[in-house]
Structure formats: structure tokens, C-alpha cells
Design a protein around this motif. Structure first.
Motif, mmCIF file in Angstrom:
data_model
loop_
_atom_site.group_PDB
_atom_site.id
_atom_site.type_symbol
_atom_site.label_atom_id
_atom_site.label_comp_id
_atom_site.label_asym_id
_atom_site.label_seq_id
_atom_site.Cartn_x
_atom_site.Cartn_y
_atom_site.Cartn_z
ATOM 1 N N TYR A 171 0.686 -1.220 -0.095
ATOM 2 C CA TYR A 171 0.118 0.218 0.095
ATOM 3 C C TYR A 171 1.059 1.304 0.100
ATOM 4 O O TYR A 171 0.639 2.229 -0.634
ATOM 5 C CB TYR A 171 -0.682 0.158 1.329
ATOM 6 N N THR A 210 -3.488 2.041 -9.340
ATOM 7 C CA THR A 210 -3.271 3.092 -8.284
ATOM 8 C C THR A 210 -2.045 3.113 -7.285
ATOM 9 O O THR A 210 -1.410 2.098 -7.285
ATOM 10 C CB THR A 210 -4.525 2.768 -6.966
ATOM 11 N N ASP A 244 -7.779 -5.290 -2.496
ATOM 12 C CA ASP A 244 -8.071 -3.913 -2.606
ATOM 13 C C ASP A 244 -7.149 -3.235 -3.457
ATOM 14 O O ASP A 244 -7.712 -2.505 -4.187
ATOM 15 C CB ASP A 244 -8.602 -3.103 -1.142
ATOM 16 N N GLU A 248 -10.101 -2.503 -6.362
ATOM 17 C CA GLU A 248 -10.889 -1.309 -5.890
ATOM 18 C C GLU A 248 -11.652 -1.051 -7.185
ATOM 19 O O GLU A 248 -12.667 -0.218 -6.967
ATOM 20 C CB GLU A 248 -10.322 -0.293 -5.030
ATOM 21 N N ASN A 249 -11.243 -0.925 -8.148
ATOM 22 C CA ASN A 249 -11.910 -0.395 -9.644
ATOM 23 C C ASN A 249 -12.316 -1.368 -10.266
ATOM 24 O O ASN A 249 -12.631 -1.339 -11.432
ATOM 25 C CB ASN A 249 -10.985 0.464 -10.261
ATOM 26 N N PRO A 251 -15.387 -3.669 -9.357
ATOM 27 C CA PRO A 251 -16.542 -4.399 -8.711
ATOM 28 C C PRO A 251 -16.988 -5.674 -9.206
ATOM 29 O O PRO A 251 -17.592 -6.410 -8.264
ATOM 30 C CB PRO A 251 -17.311 -3.214 -8.582
ATOM 31 N N GLN A 254 -15.244 -8.282 -7.009
ATOM 32 C CA GLN A 254 -15.483 -8.240 -5.538
ATOM 33 C C GLN A 254 -16.343 -9.250 -4.935
ATOM 34 O O GLN A 254 -17.421 -9.240 -5.580
ATOM 35 C CB GLN A 254 -15.600 -6.830 -5.267
ATOM 36 N N ARG A 262 -20.847 -5.264 -1.548
ATOM 37 C CA ARG A 262 -19.512 -5.710 -2.136
ATOM 38 C C ARG A 262 -18.266 -5.594 -1.201
ATOM 39 O O ARG A 262 -18.362 -4.752 -0.419
ATOM 40 C CB ARG A 262 -19.161 -5.106 -3.471
ATOM 41 N N GLN A 263 -17.227 -6.401 -1.161
ATOM 42 C CA GLN A 263 -16.085 -6.458 -0.310
ATOM 43 C C GLN A 263 -14.831 -6.086 -1.297
ATOM 44 O O GLN A 263 -14.253 -6.953 -1.861
ATOM 45 C CB GLN A 263 -16.069 -7.822 0.302
ATOM 46 N N PRO A 264 -14.594 -4.614 -1.173
ATOM 47 C CA PRO A 264 -13.484 -4.376 -1.982
ATOM 48 C C PRO A 264 -12.064 -5.033 -1.990
ATOM 49 O O PRO A 264 -10.986 -4.937 -2.668
ATOM 50 C CB PRO A 264 -13.480 -2.833 -1.924
ATOM 51 N N SER A 265 -11.903 -5.805 -0.848
ATOM 52 C CA SER A 265 -10.658 -6.442 -0.400
ATOM 53 C C SER A 265 -10.733 -7.861 -0.615
ATOM 54 O O SER A 265 -9.585 -8.395 -0.585
ATOM 55 C CB SER A 265 -10.305 -6.249 0.998
ATOM 56 N N THR A 541 -5.625 5.773 3.134
ATOM 57 C CA THR A 541 -5.122 4.311 3.110
ATOM 58 C C THR A 541 -4.290 4.255 4.038
ATOM 59 O O THR A 541 -3.252 4.680 4.099
ATOM 60 C CB THR A 541 -4.873 3.940 1.500
#
Length: 610
Positions: A171, A210, A244, A248-249, A251, A254, A262-265, A541
Motif C-alpha cells: 500500500y 493506483t 483492494d 478497488e476499481n 467491482p 469483488q 461488495r467487499q473491495p478487499s 489508506t
């Protein structure tokens, strides 16, 4: 008076007098019998009379290709350590020379052991190039204390094959110079694995780019350094949890719970597209990394939740493995499919242990290496009995930014070794591959990279000692710390705490005027009448504003706020400003705002200082 002295000389004999003059005191003689100071410590030192002397006529003698590769690296490091330029020659060793010898027949040395003999010349022998290389690390440490090395011989073979450091740059971006320092320090202390969780900028999936990623060229540069210094850099994309940074982009990939959230991780392991996405990232990483292992993480997939909220996971498992299957079988199925994809490319798989709770009916492939960090129902002894290789990645070896730090002194005093897992101490090292220390950015702004380095070096030296040699070579931890201080840093190590300008007030081009003050950890703060320059806006983050385009603002000065610390990076015509935590550089927009961006997205501003 002179007559009396001549009579005394005649009465005791010239030879006896010389013996009295040159014989060392008992304390000195005992000191000369001790192994020279190194980390890891030498435990098989056989002293001899005399010493080896490194000097201006020293050459490195190496004949074969493997020997000359080792010799070339050694010559580079001798020069970097301030020992001058040493030629690499073939044959005909003379006094003062260093001889590199690779002898495959010396099988007792294994793939990484070596023999070092110091006399009128100094020889390093290994059965492989790696073994000879590690012998040269010992030589460099011996020369760190002076150009004279006591004569003697040692045979030095590691106890464990995996000796590592794990870094989550997943991250929070960790600067490349910091990672390069780490590789050099690892090699200097005979560590051989850098397990690196990170994001490489993807060409196949630009929606995943990202911050903070690395470019492929940056990673190729690090991998090349690792290959030169026999540090295998093993990449990790954690999955199917902690995804994530990648989805994250996306969906559509996810995992969705029974409430439709939805669970982005969490990657939806029931979707073929999710597996295809993950393996395409693996294939893209293969363009950069040359390691024969792949780490898929596989930890904490259901962190803060449970499988009951995701009925589709149980259905997937039962459809695939029958009515007796459990949701855990779907998780293991994903791990095994990743395993098979890696194996098809000649790469071994590594996972964390906490997903192996015993609730599954489908076993993980037994040639998967399990890194044990958490005390769960299935113990290391059970994993080993089932045929798995297990690495000790104990929580007690963690360093977390702004959080838990490994108590290296306590571990040393306990004579900790890689058999001591969380929840279980093994009586045998069978099945244990080794151990690693782990760095995590849970509170990404809790400490700067330079502060982390201060915490890391003692832990790094301790894990090197515990995985290569005996765990407790000195009577006290203070003596062990002194041992590390004596050998110093690796050749080529850069002091990243140096600030290139003196404290004072400077005008930064046409943008602003500020007082520049060095911080204790080797960055600067920029103070004006409006406050201290900081990055404080945007979505957080791990407590860090990682969005490109966030504006730098003048906030109330706070010496504890790491987001107010900056690196002054020299550039042609002036300096760049890089935030110590976000690792993004400042640039100036067309309307005059100062914002942060990754350097490959927007060219950093270069400010002349006056």
C-alpha cells in the motif's frame, strides 16, 4: 652502567631475551585465539600463527567463469568500502592476494557454505559460486576492522536454507534506494530471501494502477541487484484477501455478501474471471521477476467476517467436491489452482498459514511452502507431518510502522531459533526451512522509512545470526549489538539521512519562501508564516493520503506529523520535494497549485534554492 647491562644480556642469553620481548601476554594470546568478529559469528575458527595483510599490491585471483563473477563483485565492494581498486587476475597467486576457488567436488560445503583460510594469502573456497560469494562477505567484514586479519581457517555452513526479510510495500510505497540498501545489507549478513509484497504497474490492467506501484524498470533494477548479491527477490500479490489495491476499481471481481454489499478487499473465488485476472497478473510479474517462488499470501480472507455471509462460496465448494465439502474447500481450491498455474511455469508456491484451520476436506498441495505467523488450530508440527515445508514468520519477528516492534534483545536473551513458532516449540529442525523478519505498514504514517531502518538493522542482524549460525554467540545482547556495530554497514550502503542543504531560509523558485530545518530522521520540514508544508487532504489508506493530485497545504506545525517531512532530492538545476510518507513528488499545476503526483505521471517540479 653499559658494562652491567652487557653482563645481564650474556647471563640470560639473547634468545631468551627475545622470547621475553615478543611473547604476548596471556590475555593477548587468549584474544588471538578467539574467532574474528563477524555477523553471523564464526563458530569453527582454527587460529594459526601470523596474519594476512591486505595492501596496495593485493590482487584477486580467479580463473573460471563462476570464480570471476564472485571476484568482480568483491572488487566492486572493496572499492565501495574504501579499500582501493583491486585487479582481478588469473593464476599464480602470491603473498597478499585473495584467491577465489569454486570446487563443485567440495560437497560437504553444500550450496552456500565456504571455507576461508587466512595466511600469507587469503583463500575463499565454495562448492558453488554462492558459497564463495558468502565467504567474500566474511572477508569484507574482517577488513572493516583493519587491513590485517589474524591467520586461521574456518568452515562456515548455514543451518537453514531460507534466511529472509519480508517487506510489505503493498500500500505504502517504499523508496527504491531504501530497498537497495536492504538488499546490500541482507547479502552482507548472508540473508538470501527478500519476500516483497508490492504492486508493479500493470500494462494489462491499467485500472489497477493506483499508487503506490513500482514501474517494471524499477523492479528490474532491484532484481538485477538481488541477483548480483545472491538475494532472491520473491514477489507477492496477496489473494484472495487483501486484494483492494488491485480490485478497488473492479467491482465485478469483488466478493458480495448476502446483503448485497461488495467487499473491495476480497476476490470472489467462485468466478472464473477472478482466477483469470489474478493469474494474468502473475504472468505479467514473470516479465520482471526471476525468482523460482511465488507468494500468494492467502491470509485473512475472512478477516472480520465469516463464510456464512457468502452462501455462494459453500455452493461452489459443494458443486465441485460434493455435499460434504466446506466453504474452506473453495478457498483451498483457489490456492491449489494458483499453485498449479505457478508449477506449470516452474515456480513454487508460498502461502501464509492462517487459512489452514483444519476446516477443509481438500488439502493444499503438499509442495507448497507454508509461512507460519499465527497460532491457529493446525500447528507447525502437524503441517510438517503432512509433508509441508514450513518457514518461521512468527509475529514476534514483526516490525509494524507506528505499532508493534520485535523485541530483538529479548529474543536474543532467550536464544531464539527458527524452531520457536507461535504456539509451539519444535524439538527438531526437520521440515523447517528457516525464518524471516517482516515489515508491515499498518499505520503508514506512524514512522518514516529512515525510522524503520533504525529499528530494522538489529533485527536483521539477529535473524541472520539465528538462521545461519548458533543463536547466542555472545554472553549478552549488548555484546552482540557491539558485534554488529564493529562490522558496520555493507559496502555501497547509502546514508539516506543526509540532507543536501544546511538549515536556513530559502526561496523555492517563484513558489514560496520557507525555513528549512533538518529532522532527527534525516528529512526536512518547510516552515513559513502560514505554517508547515504538508500533505493532509484526500482519501486515506492506512492513514495516508495516497491519491495523486492532492494539494500540499500549509498546516499548523507539528513535529510528530510525519506528513510534514520532506526529502530534498537533488536534480539538475535545483531540488525536487518528495513527501517522506506518500513518496510522491510535488509538481506545480498550470494555475499555480502545488500538488503531489507519482513521478511517472507528472514530471516533478525542480526548485532552485536561493
Amino acid at each position: 652502567m653499559n658494562t652491567g647491562r652487557r653482563g645481564w644480556l650474556r647471563s640470560i642469553g639473547i634468545a631468551a631475551l627475545l622470547t621475553m620481548v615478543v611473547a604476548p601476554t596471556p590475555a593477548v594470546a587468549q584474544e588471538e585465539q578467539k574467532p574474528p568478529v563477524t555477523v553471523p559469528a564464526l563458530t569453527d575458527w582454527a587460529p594459526e600463527s601470523g596474519s594476512y595483510v591486505y595492501g596496495p599490491r593485493t590482487r584477486i585471483v580467479a580463473d573460471t567463469g563462476a570464480e570471476r563473477r564472485v571476484a568482480g563483485t568483491l572488487a566492486d565492494d572493496l572499492r565501495a568500502a574504501g579499500h582501493g581498486t583491486v585487479p582481478v587476475v588469473r593464476g599464480g597467486a602470491r603473498a597478499g592476494d585473495i584467491v577465489i576457488d569454486v570446487r563443485p567436488a567440495e560437497s560437504a560445503l553444500g550450496t552456500e557454505g565456504y571455507e576461508l583460510h587466512a595466511g600469507k594469502r587469503l583463500s575463499v573456497t565454495g562448492a558453488t559460486g554462492a558459497g564463495a560469494f558468502y565467504g567474500t562477505r566474511t572477508l569484507l567484514q574482517l577488513l572493516a576492522r583493519g587491513d590485517r586479519i589474524p591467520a586461521g581457517r574456518t568452515v562456515d555452513v548455514p543451518r537453514y536454507k531460507e534466511r529472509g526479510v519480508g517487506v510489505c510495500a503493498c500500500y505504502i510505497h517504499v523508496s527504491l534506494p531504501w530497498l537497495e540498501n536492504l538488499v546490500r545489507e541482507m547479502a552482507y549478513h548472508k540473508l538470501n530471501q527478500l519476500l516483497l509484497e508490492l504492486k508493479v504497474k500493470s500494462g494489462a490492467h491499467p485500472e489497477a494502477n493506483t499508487w503506490g506501484y513500482y514501474t517494471k524498470d524499477e523492479m528490474r533494477r532491484l532484481v538485477a541487484l538481488g541477483e548480483k548479491y545472491h538475494v532472491e527477490i520473491i514477489p507477492e500479490i496477496n489473494s484472495p484477501g487483501h486484494m483492494d489495491p488491485w480490485i478497488e476499481n473492479r467491482p465485478d471481481l469483488q466478493l458480495t455478501d448476502s446483503d448485497g454489499t461488495r467487499q473491495p478487499s476480497r476476490l470472489d473465488i467462485t468466478r472464473p474471471a477472478a482466477f483469470d485476472y489474478y493469474t494474468s497478473l502473475m504472468d505479467e510479474y514473470a516479465q520482471v521477476f526471476t525468482a523460482k517462488s511465488w507468494h500468494m499470501g492467502a491470509d485473512e480472507y475472512m478477516l472480520g467476517s465469516d463464510f456464512a455471509k457468502y452462501p455462494q462460496v459453500l455452493k461452489y465448494a459443494q458443486d465441485r467436491y460434493g455435499p460434504g465439502a466446506t466453504p474452506q474447500d473453495a478457498f483451498v481450491d483457489f490456492v491449489n489452482r494458483v499453485h498449479d498455474h505457478a508449477a506449470g511455469k516452474g515456480v513454487d508456491l508460498r502461502i501464509w498459514n492462517d487459512g489452514l484451520t483444519g476446516a477443509n476436506t481438500v488439502p493444499v498441495r503438499t509442495d507448497t511452502t507454508v509461512e507460519h505467523w499465527l497460532n491457529v488450530a493446525v500447528k507447525p508440527s502437524q503441517l510438517i507431518a503432512q509433508g509441508y515445508s514450513v518457514m518461521n514468520a512468527a509475529y514476534s519477528l514483526y516490525l509494524i510502522r507506528g505499532g508493534f516492534h520485535s523485541d530483538t534483545g529479548s529474543l536474543y536473551d532467550q536464544s531464539w531459533d527458527p524452531r520457536a513458532f507461535e504456539g509451539e516449540k519444535l524439538t527438531s529442525a526437520r521440515g523447517v526451512t528457516g525464518a524471516k523478519v517482516s515489515l508491515w505498514p499498518d499505520n503508514g504514517r506512524g514512522e518514516t522509512e529512515n525510522e524503520v531502518a533504525v529499528r530494522l538493522w538489529p533485527a536483521l542482524r539477529h535473524i541472520a545470526q539465528a538462521t545461519w549460525g548458533v543463536p547466542h554467540p555472545d554472553a549478552t545482547y549488548a555484546e552482540f549489538v557491539a558485534r554488529g556495530t564493529a562490522v558496520g554497514h555493507a559496502p555501497g550502503w547509502r546514508d539516506l539521512t543526509r540532507v543536501p542543504v544546511a538549515d536556513g531560509t530559502y526561496t523555492f523558485g517563484r513558489s514560496f519562501t520557507a525555513s528549512v530545518q533538518r529532522t532527527a530522521d534525516g528529512y526536512v520540514t518547510l516552515r513559513s508564516a502560514a505554517g508547515c508544508l504538508a500533505i493532509s487532504g484526500g482519501r486515506l489508506t492506512l492513514n495516508v493520503p495516497l491519491q495523486p493530485g492532492v494539494e500540499a497545504t500549509w498546516d499548523t506545525c507539528d513535529a510528530t506529523n510525519t506528513l510534514q517531512r520532506w526529502e530534498l532530492e537533488p536534480a539538475t538545476g535545483g531540488f525536487r520535494l518528495v513527501n517522506a510518507i506518500t513518496r510522491m513528488a510535488l509538481t506545480v499545476t498550470d494555475d499555480g497549485r502545488i500538488v503531489q503526483y507519482p513521478p511517472d505521471q507528472r514530471p516533478p517540479a525542480v526548485w532552485p534554492l536561493t
